[in-house]
Design an enzyme around this catalytic site. Structure first.
Site, short mmCIF file in Angstrom:
data_model
loop_
_atom_site.label_atom_id
_atom_site.label_comp_id
_atom_site.label_asym_id
_atom_site.label_seq_id
_atom_site.Cartn_x
_atom_site.Cartn_y
_atom_site.Cartn_z
N PHE A 12 0.84 -1.21 0.00
CA PHE A 12 0.00 0.00 0.00
C PHE A 12 0.88 1.26 0.00
CE2 PHE A 12 -2.40 2.66 3.34
CZ PHE A 12 -3.07 3.41 2.40
N ASP A 32 9.84 -7.10 -3.32
CA ASP A 32 8.63 -7.50 -2.58
C ASP A 32 8.51 -9.02 -2.63
OD1 ASP A 32 5.95 -5.49 -1.88
OD2 ASP A 32 5.74 -7.66 -1.67
N ASP A 57 12.19 -12.18 -0.92
CA ASP A 57 11.95 -11.85 0.47
C ASP A 57 13.22 -11.21 1.04
OD1 ASP A 57 9.92 -13.35 2.85
OD2 ASP A 57 11.68 -12.16 3.40
N LEU A 79 10.23 -0.56 3.74
CA LEU A 79 8.80 -0.57 4.06
C LEU A 79 8.26 -1.99 4.19
CD1 LEU A 79 7.67 2.15 1.45
CD2 LEU A 79 8.44 2.52 3.80
N ALA A 81 7.15 -5.37 5.59
CA ALA A 81 6.81 -5.68 6.99
C ALA A 81 5.64 -6.63 7.06
CB ALA A 81 6.44 -4.39 7.73
N TYR A 147 3.74 -6.07 17.37
CA TYR A 147 3.98 -5.20 16.22
C TYR A 147 4.63 -3.88 16.66
CZ TYR A 147 2.91 -2.12 12.26
OH TYR A 147 3.00 -1.22 11.22
N ARG A 274 -14.58 -2.01 20.51
CA ARG A 274 -13.58 -3.09 20.48
C ARG A 274 -12.78 -3.11 21.77
NH1 ARG A 274 -10.18 -2.54 14.94
NH2 ARG A 274 -11.57 -3.74 13.61
N GLY A 276 -9.83 -2.96 24.05
CA GLY A 276 -8.50 -2.34 23.89
C GLY A 276 -8.48 -1.13 22.98
N ASP A 277 -9.64 -0.78 22.41
CA ASP A 277 -9.70 0.37 21.52
C ASP A 277 -9.33 1.64 22.27
OD1 ASP A 277 -10.12 0.87 18.89
OD2 ASP A 277 -12.29 1.06 19.00
C1 UD1 Z 1 -4.73 0.24 15.11
C2 UD1 Z 1 -4.60 -1.15 14.47
C3 UD1 Z 1 -5.22 -2.19 15.39
C4 UD1 Z 1 -4.54 -2.11 16.78
C5 UD1 Z 1 -4.67 -0.68 17.32
C6 UD1 Z 1 -3.95 -0.53 18.65
C7 UD1 Z 1 -4.64 -1.17 12.08
C8 UD1 Z 1 -5.43 -1.19 10.82
N1 UD1 Z 1 -5.32 -1.18 13.21
O1 UD1 Z 1 -6.08 0.48 15.31
O2 UD1 Z 1 -5.01 -3.48 14.83
O3 UD1 Z 1 -5.17 -3.00 17.65
O4 UD1 Z 1 -4.09 0.25 16.37
O5 UD1 Z 1 -2.77 0.14 18.56
O6 UD1 Z 1 -3.41 -1.16 12.03
N2 UD1 Z 1 -13.77 0.52 13.55
C9 UD1 Z 1 -15.14 0.51 13.38
N3 UD1 Z 1 -15.65 -0.34 12.42
C10 UD1 Z 1 -14.88 -1.16 11.66
C11 UD1 Z 1 -13.47 -1.15 11.86
C12 UD1 Z 1 -12.95 -0.29 12.82
O7 UD1 Z 1 -15.89 1.23 14.04
O8 UD1 Z 1 -15.42 -1.90 10.82
C13 UD1 Z 1 -13.21 1.45 14.55
C14 UD1 Z 1 -12.23 0.84 15.53
O9 UD1 Z 1 -12.90 0.21 16.59
C15 UD1 Z 1 -11.45 2.08 15.96
C16 UD1 Z 1 -11.44 2.97 14.69
O10 UD1 Z 1 -12.47 2.45 13.87
O11 UD1 Z 1 -12.11 2.77 16.99
C17 UD1 Z 1 -10.13 2.92 13.95
O12 UD1 Z 1 -9.79 1.55 13.73
P1 UD1 Z 1 -8.46 1.09 12.95
O13 UD1 Z 1 -8.51 1.61 11.55
O14 UD1 Z 1 -8.30 -0.37 13.15
O15 UD1 Z 1 -7.29 1.91 13.66
P2 UD1 Z 1 -6.80 1.88 15.19
O16 UD1 Z 1 -7.94 1.82 16.14
O17 UD1 Z 1 -5.86 3.03 15.32
#
Ligand code: UD1
Length: 311
Positions: A12, A32, A57, A79, A81, A147, A274, A276-277
């Site tokens: 990406f 890549d 790789d 890049l 990863a 990660y 989610r 841990g969000d």
């Molecule tokens: C990023 C990481 C995630 C990790 C988190 C903790 C990516 C893409 N995500 O999440 O894996 O656990 O950092 O450091 O690298 N959401 C919705 N609906 C959806 C999908 C997501 O509401 O269908 C919400 C999520 O709950 C979150 C927000 O959108 O609140 C952003 O999600 P995401 O794009 O995964 O980013 P991070 O939360 O920053």
């Protein structure tokens, strides 16, 4: 004009970085393993006479040596990863191999071939779930995933090598990158790529929580430009900087842009937040401005409209 080796070229961020380097007149050697990279991402780059692609790789024995001996690049943009935080949780060993060992191999290849600059894809994940906003580079680094830990360890490996062996190292701490070519395949992909795919299919999206959570969404075009500057600007010194916009955008604001474009699609449904969000995340962009002269130029709204228009 410079010759850049880009690892993860078909990914990406990698493919957009190649496109911008080529458009600026540089020569690019891409590498890549196509684990998450895709050939179609390089459709434009592949038409340039200044682009060469190696399907290998980074961690394969002798691979970097062979490619670098043949190409003799001026700088490496690393890049490649394991890009999924979730996958680093289910397979920490793979995360270590692709996100730590691979970086060490890049650092060693730079040393043994006398390459003077390395640019590295780091991440806001190194900061963990800090609530002290905006997040500055000096903020405590407390990663909460293999990660994030691997990205932090990689920064240290590269900066240590750079200081010892005279190579400029730039660690780019990307925030929430979005834009064309982001893979929406898993429920843990970037939220904007998931929403984009669902709206295109005429399906309602799910918002975890009330949608008031905010992120520092940065366009992949800005990220690619930050990589170009870090790799080619003459007066750059070693260091790490946030690659972010400094602006917070809520999920409700993101959804509002999609809803304008897809009025026929049903309203979002809400599900429990989610585990841990984090609620809010926003970076401070000042260090990147000072060290690289980089400031994000694409607003979240303009970037979303472009994504919706072009896919
Ligand atoms: C990023 C990481 C995630 C990790 C988190 C903790 C990516 C893409 N995500 O999440 O894996 O656990 O950092 O450091 O690298 N959401 C919705 N609906 C959806 C999908 C997501 O509401 O269908 C919400 C999520 O709950 C979150 C927000 O959108 O609140 C952003 O999600 P995401 O794009 O995964 O980013 P991070 O939360 O920053």
């Amino acid at each position: 004009m410079a010759h850049l080796l880009v690892t993860g070229a078909a990914g990406f961020i990698g493919s957009h970085t190649c496109d911008q380097l080529l458009a600026a007149g540089h020569t690019v050697t891409g590498l890549d393993n196509f684990r998450s990279g895709r050939h179609e991402n390089l459709a434009a780059a592949g038409r340039s006479p200044c682009f060469t692609l190696h399907e290998v790789d980074v961690t394969a024995t002798g691979a970097l040596d062979r490619v670098i001996s043949a190409a003799r690049p001026d700088a490496i943009i690393h890049l490649a990863a394991l890009v999924s935080v979730q996958e680093s949780m289910t397979d920490p060993a793979l995360n270590f191999a692709l996100n730590v060992q691979a970086t060490h191999l890049v650092a060693e290849a730079a040393r043994s071939h006398g390459i003077r600059r390395v640019v590295f894809a780091s991440s806001a994940a190194i900061y963990g779930d800090t609530t002290d906003l905006p997040i500055r580079e000096a903020t405590d680094k407390k990663p909460i995933s293999p990660y994030g830990a691997a990205k932090l360890a990689s920064e240290a490996l590269l900066l240590g090598h750079g200081a010892a062996f005279g190579c400029t190292v730039r660690c780019q701490r990307y925030f929430n990158v979005f834009g064309p070519r982001q893979d929406p395949a898993s429920p843990y992909s970037g939220v904007i790529s998931i929403f984009d795919r669902r709206y295109r299919a005429g399906k309602a999206v799910t918002i975890y929580g009330d949608g008031s959570q905010t992120r520092d969404f940065i366009s992949v075009h800005d990220v690619a430009r930050a990589n170009l500057i870090a790799a080619t600007r003459p007066d750059v010194r070693s260091g790490a900087a946030n690659i972010c916009t400094g602006r917070a955008t809520s999920l409700l604001e993101v959804v509002a842009v999609f809803r304008q474009q897809y009025p026929e699609v049903a309203a979002p449904t809400h599900a429990a937040p989610r585990t841990g969000d984090i609620i809010h995340s926003r970076g401070a962009p000042d260090d990147a401005a000072a060290a690289l002269g980089f400031r994000a130029a694409v607003s979240a709204e303009d970037g979303l409209r472009e994504l919706i228009r072009t896919g």
